[in-house]
Design a protein around this motif. Sequence first.
Motif, PDB file in Angstrom:
ATOM      1  N   PHE A  34      16.265  24.440  33.187  1.00 11.89           N
ATOM      2  CA  PHE A  34      15.109  25.184  32.687  1.00 11.89           C
ATOM      3  C   PHE A  34      14.695  24.676  31.304  1.00 11.89           C
ATOM      4  CE2 PHE A  34      13.376  28.710  30.166  1.00 11.89           C
ATOM      5  CZ  PHE A  34      12.193  28.903  30.856  1.00 11.89           C
ATOM      6  N   ASN A  35      15.665  24.451  30.441  1.00  8.64           N
ATOM      7  CA  ASN A  35      15.355  23.948  29.096  1.00  8.64           C
ATOM      8  C   ASN A  35      14.731  22.553  29.138  1.00  8.64           C
ATOM      9  OD1 ASN A  35      16.112  26.225  27.642  1.00  8.64           O
ATOM     10  ND2 ASN A  35      18.247  25.583  27.548  1.00  8.64           N
ATOM     11  N   GLN A  36      15.191  21.728  30.080  1.00  5.94           N
ATOM     12  CA  GLN A  36      14.587  20.406  30.238  1.00  5.94           C
ATOM     13  C   GLN A  36      13.138  20.537  30.691  1.00  5.94           C
ATOM     14  OE1 GLN A  36      15.864  17.500  29.372  1.00  5.94           O
ATOM     15  NE2 GLN A  36      17.740  18.495  28.711  1.00  5.94           N
ATOM     16  N   MET A  37      12.904  21.412  31.644  1.00  2.00           N
ATOM     17  CA  MET A  37      11.535  21.640  32.134  1.00  2.00           C
ATOM     18  C   MET A  37      10.658  22.231  31.030  1.00  2.00           C
ATOM     19  SD  MET A  37      10.987  20.500  35.093  1.00  2.00           S
ATOM     20  CE  MET A  37       9.342  21.134  35.119  1.00  2.00           C
ATOM     21  N   LYS A  38      11.247  23.084  30.204  1.00  2.00           N
ATOM     22  CA  LYS A  38      10.497  23.699  29.115  1.00  2.00           C
ATOM     23  C   LYS A  38      10.007  22.633  28.139  1.00  2.00           C
ATOM     24  CE  LYS A  38      12.492  26.495  26.195  1.00  2.00           C
ATOM     25  NZ  LYS A  38      13.155  27.620  25.555  1.00  2.00           N
ATOM     26  N   ASP A  39      10.858  21.648  27.878  1.00  2.00           N
ATOM     27  CA  ASP A  39      10.446  20.539  27.003  1.00  2.00           C
ATOM     28  C   ASP A  39       9.277  19.770  27.629  1.00  2.00           C
ATOM     29  OD1 ASP A  39      12.388  21.217  25.173  1.00  2.00           O
ATOM     30  OD2 ASP A  39      13.831  19.716  25.891  1.00  2.00           O
ATOM     31  N   GLN A  40       9.375  19.497  28.922  1.00  2.00           N
ATOM     32  CA  GLN A  40       8.285  18.809  29.611  1.00  2.00           C
ATOM     33  C   GLN A  40       7.021  19.660  29.610  1.00  2.00           C
ATOM     34  OE1 GLN A  40       9.536  17.735  33.556  1.00  2.00           O
ATOM     35  NE2 GLN A  40      11.121  16.334  32.834  1.00  2.00           N
ATOM     36  N   TYR A  41       7.190  20.963  29.804  1.00  2.00           N
ATOM     37  CA  TYR A  41       6.045  21.877  29.831  1.00  2.00           C
ATOM     38  C   TYR A  41       5.330  21.899  28.474  1.00  2.00           C
ATOM     39  CZ  TYR A  41       3.354  26.151  30.528  1.00  2.00           C
ATOM     40  OH  TYR A  41       2.337  27.058  30.630  1.00  2.00           O
ATOM     41  N   GLU A  42       6.098  21.909  27.405  1.00  2.00           N
ATOM     42  CA  GLU A  42       5.493  21.889  26.068  1.00  2.00           C
ATOM     43  C   GLU A  42       4.698  20.598  25.849  1.00  2.00           C
ATOM     44  OE1 GLU A  42       8.652  22.629  23.309  1.00  2.00           O
ATOM     45  OE2 GLU A  42       8.928  24.683  24.025  1.00  2.00           O
ATOM     46  N   GLU A  43       5.213  19.493  26.362  1.00  2.00           N
ATOM     47  CA  GLU A  43       4.497  18.221  26.253  1.00  2.00           C
ATOM     48  C   GLU A  43       3.188  18.274  27.036  1.00  2.00           C
ATOM     49  OE1 GLU A  43       3.464  14.450  25.156  1.00  2.00           O
ATOM     50  OE2 GLU A  43       5.147  15.605  24.365  1.00  2.00           O
ATOM     51  N   VAL A  44       3.242  18.839  28.235  1.00  2.00           N
ATOM     52  CA  VAL A  44       2.059  18.951  29.084  1.00  2.00           C
ATOM     53  C   VAL A  44       1.024  19.876  28.442  1.00  2.00           C
ATOM     54  CG1 VAL A  44       1.271  19.928  31.290  1.00  2.00           C
ATOM     55  CG2 VAL A  44       3.189  18.349  31.253  1.00  2.00           C
ATOM     56  N   GLN A  45       1.484  20.925  27.778  1.00  2.00           N
ATOM     57  CA  GLN A  45       0.577  21.896  27.163  1.00  2.00           C
ATOM     58  C   GLN A  45      -0.286  21.288  26.059  1.00  2.00           C
ATOM     59  OE1 GLN A  45      -0.217  25.133  28.045  1.00  2.00           O
ATOM     60  NE2 GLN A  45       0.854  24.373  29.843  1.00  2.00           N
ATOM     61  N   ARG A  46       0.177  20.216  25.488  1.00  2.00           N
ATOM     62  CA  ARG A  46      -0.632  19.541  24.460  1.00  2.00           C
ATOM     63  C   ARG A  46      -1.977  19.096  25.017  1.00  2.00           C
ATOM     64  NH1 ARG A  46       2.745  14.833  22.324  1.00  2.00           N
ATOM     65  NH2 ARG A  46       0.634  14.098  22.025  1.00  2.00           N
ATOM     66  N   PRO A  84      -1.920  14.634  33.728  1.00  2.00           N
ATOM     67  CA  PRO A  84      -1.784  14.317  35.162  1.00  2.00           C
ATOM     68  C   PRO A  84      -0.707  15.146  35.877  1.00  2.00           C
ATOM     69  CG  PRO A  84      -1.241  12.402  33.788  1.00  2.00           C
ATOM     70  CD  PRO A  84      -1.712  13.479  32.883  1.00  2.00           C
ATOM     71  N   ASP A  85       0.323  15.601  35.163  1.00  2.00           N
ATOM     72  CA  ASP A  85       1.406  16.362  35.786  1.00  2.00           C
ATOM     73  C   ASP A  85       1.308  17.861  35.517  1.00  2.00           C
ATOM     74  OD1 ASP A  85       2.519  13.988  36.695  1.00  2.00           O
ATOM     75  OD2 ASP A  85       3.730  13.725  34.877  1.00  2.00           O
ATOM     76  N   TYR A  86       0.175  18.308  35.034  1.00  2.00           N
ATOM     77  CA  TYR A  86       0.021  19.709  34.623  1.00  2.00           C
ATOM     78  C   TYR A  86       0.384  20.690  35.733  1.00  2.00           C
ATOM     79  CZ  TYR A  86      -2.164  24.087  33.216  1.00  2.00           C
ATOM     80  OH  TYR A  86      -2.390  25.398  32.927  1.00  2.00           O
ATOM     81  N   LYS A  87      -0.210  20.533  36.882  1.00  6.52           N
ATOM     82  CA  LYS A  87      -0.016  21.489  37.977  1.00  6.52           C
ATOM     83  C   LYS A  87       1.436  21.476  38.460  1.00  6.52           C
ATOM     84  CE  LYS A  87      -2.296  23.113  42.129  1.00  6.52           C
ATOM     85  NZ  LYS A  87      -3.417  22.933  43.031  1.00  6.52           N
TER      86      LYS A  87
END
Length: 147
Positions: free
Chosen positions: A50-62, A68-71
């Motif tokens: 979950f923490n790894q995904m959260k890091d990716q999610y924060e990057e996507v939120q920028r 491209p990977d938002y959805k």
Amino acid sequence: MLATMTWMDLIDCSSDLSQAITESDVYADYISKKKQLQDDQEVQKVIYEFNQMKDQYEEVQRFGKYHPDYKEISTTIRQKKRELDLHPLVTDFKKAEKELEQLLNEISGILAHSISHTIKVPTGNPYFDQMSCSGGCGSGGSCSCSA
């Protein structure tokens, strides 16, 4: 000399209170659930993912929906969060944590109101509190409290 004795009494009372809290069943249950959560490898793996995904999610939120990977990442993080929240050890820990928080909120209210009933005591989110008002509403009694 009198001020020193008053301070010593206050320190003794606060020490007794903290000892009573740490010897309570609520605190013991919280510590037990926390240890179970920390010792379970399955839960720790889910937390790590979950923490790894959260890091990716924060990057996507920028970039928001233009990434491209938002959805995909948005969907995956919701699934991981749900998996984490529904794990029995996590739900048990959150329940124990909420009970300890409620105990500490009640103690804070008692201490504050022993000085003055006009002291506002932050008790968390008023929509989810079990306590009715606790003097923290600031509405001057419009919520049926005794403020």
